[in-house]
Write a protein that holds these residues in place. Structure first.
Motif, short mmCIF file in Angstrom:
data_model
loop_
_atom_site.label_atom_id
_atom_site.label_comp_id
_atom_site.label_asym_id
_atom_site.label_seq_id
_atom_site.Cartn_x
_atom_site.Cartn_y
_atom_site.Cartn_z
N GLU A 8 0.82 -1.20 0.00
CA GLU A 8 0.00 0.00 0.00
C GLU A 8 0.87 1.27 0.00
O GLU A 8 0.37 2.36 -0.24
CB GLU A 8 -0.93 0.00 1.21
N GLU A 9 2.17 1.12 0.27
CA GLU A 9 3.06 2.27 0.26
C GLU A 9 3.69 2.50 -1.11
O GLU A 9 4.46 3.43 -1.29
CB GLU A 9 4.17 2.07 1.31
N GLY A 13 0.86 3.89 -10.18
CA GLY A 13 1.30 3.26 -11.42
C GLY A 13 0.54 1.99 -11.65
O GLY A 13 -0.01 1.40 -10.73
N SER A 14 0.50 1.52 -12.91
CA SER A 14 -0.28 0.35 -13.25
C SER A 14 0.22 -0.91 -12.56
O SER A 14 -0.56 -1.70 -12.04
CB SER A 14 -0.26 0.15 -14.77
N GLY A 15 1.54 -1.09 -12.52
CA GLY A 15 2.09 -2.28 -11.89
C GLY A 15 1.76 -2.33 -10.41
O GLY A 15 1.34 -3.37 -9.88
N ASP A 104 -3.93 5.67 -7.01
CA ASP A 104 -3.81 7.03 -6.51
C ASP A 104 -2.73 7.07 -5.43
O ASP A 104 -2.71 6.22 -4.54
CB ASP A 104 -5.16 7.47 -5.92
N PRO A 105 -1.80 8.03 -5.48
CA PRO A 105 -0.72 8.07 -4.49
C PRO A 105 -1.18 8.47 -3.10
O PRO A 105 -0.47 8.23 -2.12
CB PRO A 105 0.25 9.11 -5.07
N ARG A 106 -2.37 9.04 -2.98
CA ARG A 106 -2.84 9.52 -1.68
C ARG A 106 -3.43 8.39 -0.85
O ARG A 106 -4.03 7.47 -1.38
CB ARG A 106 -3.87 10.63 -1.86
N GLN A 107 -3.25 8.49 0.46
CA GLN A 107 -3.84 7.55 1.41
C GLN A 107 -5.09 8.18 2.03
O GLN A 107 -5.05 9.33 2.47
CB GLN A 107 -2.83 7.22 2.52
N PRO A 109 -8.73 7.48 4.68
CA PRO A 109 -9.14 6.61 5.79
C PRO A 109 -9.63 5.24 5.33
O PRO A 109 -9.50 4.26 6.05
CB PRO A 109 -10.26 7.41 6.47
N ALA A 110 -10.19 5.18 4.09
CA ALA A 110 -10.67 3.90 3.56
C ALA A 110 -9.56 3.11 2.87
O ALA A 110 -9.78 1.96 2.49
CB ALA A 110 -11.82 4.13 2.59
N GLY A 111 -8.37 3.71 2.70
CA GLY A 111 -7.26 3.01 2.06
C GLY A 111 -6.81 3.70 0.78
O GLY A 111 -7.21 4.83 0.48
N ARG A 112 -5.98 3.00 0.00
CA ARG A 112 -5.52 3.51 -1.28
C ARG A 112 -6.60 3.32 -2.34
O ARG A 112 -7.29 2.30 -2.36
CB ARG A 112 -4.24 2.78 -1.72
N SER A 113 -6.71 4.29 -3.24
CA SER A 113 -7.74 4.25 -4.28
C SER A 113 -7.15 3.68 -5.57
O SER A 113 -6.09 4.12 -6.03
CB SER A 113 -8.29 5.65 -4.55
N ILE A 114 -7.85 2.70 -6.15
CA ILE A 114 -7.47 2.09 -7.41
C ILE A 114 -8.56 2.42 -8.42
O ILE A 114 -9.71 1.99 -8.28
CB ILE A 114 -7.30 0.56 -7.28
N HIS A 115 -8.21 3.19 -9.44
CA HIS A 115 -9.17 3.59 -10.48
C HIS A 115 -9.12 2.56 -11.61
O HIS A 115 -8.03 2.17 -12.06
CB HIS A 115 -8.82 4.97 -11.01
N VAL A 116 -10.30 2.16 -12.08
CA VAL A 116 -10.43 1.08 -13.05
C VAL A 116 -11.07 1.61 -14.32
O VAL A 116 -12.12 2.25 -14.27
CB VAL A 116 -11.27 -0.08 -12.48
N GLU A 117 -10.48 1.31 -15.46
CA GLU A 117 -11.05 1.68 -16.75
C GLU A 117 -11.98 0.55 -17.20
O GLU A 117 -11.59 -0.35 -17.94
CB GLU A 117 -9.95 1.92 -17.78
#
Length: 228
Positions: A8-9, A13-15, A104-107, A109-117
């Motif tokens: 999570e740190e 990036g896609s990978g 998303d690089p930001r943290q 309270p719900a965690g890291r955000s992963i945007h999906v196409e």
């Protein structure tokens, strides 16, 4: 944060997004490969009314309801399909692994955000290796799934127990509806099958209560049909 939460740190990036998403995806309980489905008796209620019946599940695209419960409400079939579809064994590479992801690089309270196409503007939030929140847009609505409590399956993977889904109008941002869910499971021959689901819905018309209960589960020995 535990030492195992290291991914999570990672930077955006896609990978990095796929590493985090794969970990969360694989942490959720799914039926074993080759699972042939099951049949069970069921009872469905909507506020003060109730109906009995039975269900036969071969895969998420092959679900047959019989008896009074199978004829009263299209919401019943939708709920059973969702309960089965979210647990079906689909490799990560055929699910989110086949899509473009952005972390998303930001943290939050719900965690890291992963945007999906995926055509739905989906966003997953992952914390401590598990999905805590899902946002999507569909038609005139946007909605957010907030997973509040999970339980552990016998193999250590998790099953959602308490969660809520909140719907907004995409036109004016107005809150449209809130669904509160409580799910129960029964382990049969080492497989965690649906036991119950209760849904409390609040909207402009008031509050409704729906519930679905299964009993007398019987597992089919092998998969003789494949999900489409």
């Amino acid at each position: 944060m535990r030492a195992s939460d290291g991914p999570e740190e990672e930077p955006a990036g896609s990978g990095a997004a796929h590493r985090l998403m794969r970990r969360a995806y694989n942490a959720e309980y799914r039926y074993p490969e080759g699972f042939g489905g099951f049949r069970a008796r069921m009872y469905y209620s909507w506020d003060a009314e109730g109906w009995g019946g039975a269900v036969e599940v071969r895969n998420p695209a092959d679900i047959k309801c019989s008896g009074a419960a199978g004829r009263v409400d299209e919401h019943l079939r939708w709920e059973i399909t969702a309960m089965i579809g979210h647990r079906w064994a689909i490799p990560y590479e055929r699910a989110e692994g086949s899509l473009n992801l952005r972390l998303d690089p930001r943290q939050t309270p719900a965690g890291r955000s992963i945007h999906v196409e995926d055509g739905l503007d989906s966003v997953y939030r992952v914390r401590s290796g598990e999905i805590t929140q899902v946002e999507r847009r569909f038609g005139d609505l946007s909605f957010t799934v907030n997973i509040q409590q999970r339980q552990r399956a016998s193999d250590g993977r998790s099953l959602p127990v308490h969660y809520c889904i909140i719907y907004w109008s995409r036109e004016n941002g107005r809150l449209v509806r809130t669904d509160l869910y409580r799910d129960g499971y029964r382990e049969v021959a080492g497989i965690h099958l649906p036991l119950s689901r209760r849904i409390i819905t609040a909207d402009d018309s008031g509050t409704t209560n729906r519930s679905l209960h299964f009993r007398d589960h019987e597992i089919f020995r092998s998969a003789n049909r494949k999900a489409s």
